[in-house]
Design a protein around this motif. Structure first.
Motif, PDB file in Angstrom:
ATOM      1  N   THR A 195      12.545  -2.961  14.044  1.00  6.57           N
ATOM      2  CA  THR A 195      13.031  -4.326  14.242  1.00  6.57           C
ATOM      3  C   THR A 195      13.546  -4.925  12.940  1.00  6.57           C
ATOM      4  OG1 THR A 195      11.505  -4.656  16.100  1.00  6.57           O
ATOM      5  CG2 THR A 195      12.403  -6.623  15.050  1.00  6.57           C
ATOM      6  N   ALA A 196      12.797  -4.709  11.858  1.00  6.42           N
ATOM      7  CA  ALA A 196      13.231  -5.224  10.563  1.00  6.42           C
ATOM      8  C   ALA A 196      14.574  -4.621  10.166  1.00  6.42           C
ATOM      9  CB  ALA A 196      12.178  -4.910   9.496  1.00  6.42           C
ATOM     10  N   PHE A 197      14.731  -3.330  10.402  1.00  5.99           N
ATOM     11  CA  PHE A 197      15.968  -2.663   9.996  1.00  5.99           C
ATOM     12  C   PHE A 197      17.150  -3.092  10.855  1.00  5.99           C
ATOM     13  CE2 PHE A 197      18.858   1.055   9.783  1.00  5.99           C
ATOM     14  CZ  PHE A 197      19.126   0.994   8.428  1.00  5.99           C
ATOM     15  N   PRO A 239      14.556   0.883   2.704  1.00  2.00           N
ATOM     16  CA  PRO A 239      14.924  -0.512   2.989  1.00  2.00           C
ATOM     17  C   PRO A 239      14.254  -1.069   4.240  1.00  2.00           C
ATOM     18  CG  PRO A 239      16.858   0.766   2.380  1.00  2.00           C
ATOM     19  CD  PRO A 239      15.750   1.745   2.585  1.00  2.00           C
ATOM     20  N   ALA A 240      14.096  -0.227   5.275  1.00  2.00           N
ATOM     21  CA  ALA A 240      13.448  -0.697   6.505  1.00  2.00           C
ATOM     22  C   ALA A 240      11.984  -1.015   6.257  1.00  2.00           C
ATOM     23  CB  ALA A 240      13.580   0.363   7.600  1.00  2.00           C
ATOM     24  N   LEU A 241      11.294  -0.138   5.514  1.00  2.00           N
ATOM     25  CA  LEU A 241       9.884  -0.375   5.222  1.00  2.00           C
ATOM     26  C   LEU A 241       9.725  -1.614   4.349  1.00  2.00           C
ATOM     27  CD1 LEU A 241       6.937   0.372   5.244  1.00  2.00           C
ATOM     28  CD2 LEU A 241       7.384   2.089   3.470  1.00  2.00           C
ATOM     29  N   THR A 242      10.600  -1.781   3.371  1.00  2.00           N
ATOM     30  CA  THR A 242      10.540  -2.952   2.496  1.00  2.00           C
ATOM     31  C   THR A 242      10.734  -4.238   3.287  1.00  2.00           C
ATOM     32  OG1 THR A 242      11.396  -1.647   0.651  1.00  2.00           O
ATOM     33  CG2 THR A 242      11.530  -4.017   0.441  1.00  2.00           C
ATOM     34  N   ASP A 290       4.445  -4.669  18.626  1.00  2.00           N
ATOM     35  CA  ASP A 290       3.985  -4.976  17.276  1.00  2.00           C
ATOM     36  C   ASP A 290       3.410  -3.760  16.560  1.00  2.00           C
ATOM     37  OD1 ASP A 290       1.652  -4.659  18.696  1.00  2.00           O
ATOM     38  OD2 ASP A 290       0.717  -6.532  18.038  1.00  2.00           O
ATOM     39  N   SER A 291       3.673  -2.556  17.088  1.00  2.00           N
ATOM     40  CA  SER A 291       3.226  -1.343  16.409  1.00  2.00           C
ATOM     41  C   SER A 291       3.998  -1.170  15.109  1.00  2.00           C
ATOM     42  CB  SER A 291       3.434  -0.119  17.303  1.00  2.00           C
ATOM     43  OG  SER A 291       4.818   0.109  17.522  1.00  2.00           O
TER      44      SER A 291
END
Length: 328
Positions: free
Chosen positions: A157-159, A203-206, A149-150
């Motif tokens: 993971t989102a990307f 996009p990954a951060l969003t 969860d870092s």
């Protein structure tokens, strides 16, 4: 690739191996030989996306798996394991012992040879196979581990979820961009810091911020500042990432809360009053909630409930549990 279908065992491994070879290929990652007890009961389901020389696999193993004692064979790749449930035990490099990745942990390392591993039953994990090019010099002989969860793993993971959803529709340029961003994110994990000026990572951060916001919609502390803090970036970086994809953080949060409130208005039971909905979804008061709802949906909450055939709103209901707030 699914070997969990009824009646698949004991041919489950054959079905999975065929799926892997057809969809991914041995050139990316060669499946090792498995132990006889694993072959007899192999119930594993996987969703895999291939992006150039990389592969992203979400694996769900109902049965325990174990490779043969000495898989052997040379290979040159970087492997990453993110375990959500169960445990994945890996054979260590020469001179090192075994390494176990438990639930809630990740591990990334370079592999020069096929190595033995075993997994517990009821494993849920993400497995990444990556070309060594830029990553091998960065990792060297290090084995990097940490919590799943870092901030860096949340971004990754989102990307990877975005890639798995969209890769089939991407053209060559899109695949190239996705591959480059994936490598950059793994480099961030290896370095322990996120490159917040790298435009390919917006996009990954969003998406990571959206995923986090979706699980905190009823939290009064939810804000751009809270999301930035959880993702270990500045508020300015977060706003810049959303702007790069044509959105705003506060607008996303407001629209998601309105969406959840709209669903609650037509719930078959346990409906809340307008004032209760406003409080639960963190609007200043019922008047502000009604005005915002009408601006977005063209009707007041009461008008919307009536137009959908819902019964009159209850004035004395308790708010739903936090789990209801978390459902998208």
């Amino acid at each position: 690739m699914d070997s969990i279908e009824p009646g698949a065992a004991p041919r489950g491994l054959d079905a999975f191996r065929r799926g892997w070879k057809t969809q991914i290929g041995d050139d990316v990652f060669q499946l090792p030989a498995f132990s006889p007890d694993t072959i007899g009961d192999f119930r594993v389901k996987g969703r895999v996306a291939k992006v150039h020389g990389a592969a992203i696999a979400d694996l769900h193993a109902a049965s325990a798996t174990r490779t043969a004692d000495a898989p052997g064979g040379d290979q040159d790749l970087v492997a990453m394991y993110v375990v959500q449930r169960g445990a994945w035990t890996l054979g260590g490099p020469p001179g090192c012992g075994e390494q176990t990745v438990s639930a809630g942990q990740f591990l990334v390392r370079h592999l020069g040879r096929l190595s033995a591993f075993e997994t517990t039953a009821h494993l849920t994990a993400k497995f990444l196979v990556l070309p060594p090019g830029e990553l091998k010099p960065l990792l060297g002989n290090r084995v990097i581990t940490g919590p799943a969860d870092s901030a860096d793993i949340r971004l990754l993971t989102a990307f990877t979820g975005m890639i798995q959803t969209t890769v089939a529709d991407l053209g060559p340029a899109g695949v190239e961009a996705a591959h480059g961003a994936l490598i950059e994110l793994v480099k961030a994990v290896a370095k322990g810091r996120f490159d917040d000026v790298e435009p390919r990572l917006a996009p990954a951060l969003t998406q990571a911020a959206k995923d986090l916001a979706d699980h905190r919609l009823a939290d009064p502390e939810l804000s751009p500042a809270m999301l930035a803090r959880e993702l270990n970036v500045s508020v300015r970086t977060l706003h810049r990432a959303f702007a790069a994809v044509g959105e705003q953080v506060t607008t996303y949060i407001r629209h998601r809360r309105l969406h959840e409130a709209r669903l609650a208005l037509t719930a078959p039971s346990g409906r809340l009053s307008i004032s209760e909905l406003a409080a639960h979804w963190q609007f200043a008061d019922s008047s502000h909630f009604s005005r915002t709802f009408k601006r977005h949906y063209g009707q007041t909450p009461t008008e919307y409930a009536r137009s959908t055939g819902a019964a009159s709103l209850s004035a004395n209901r308790h708010p739903p549990g936090h789990g209801a707030a978390e459902s998208a």
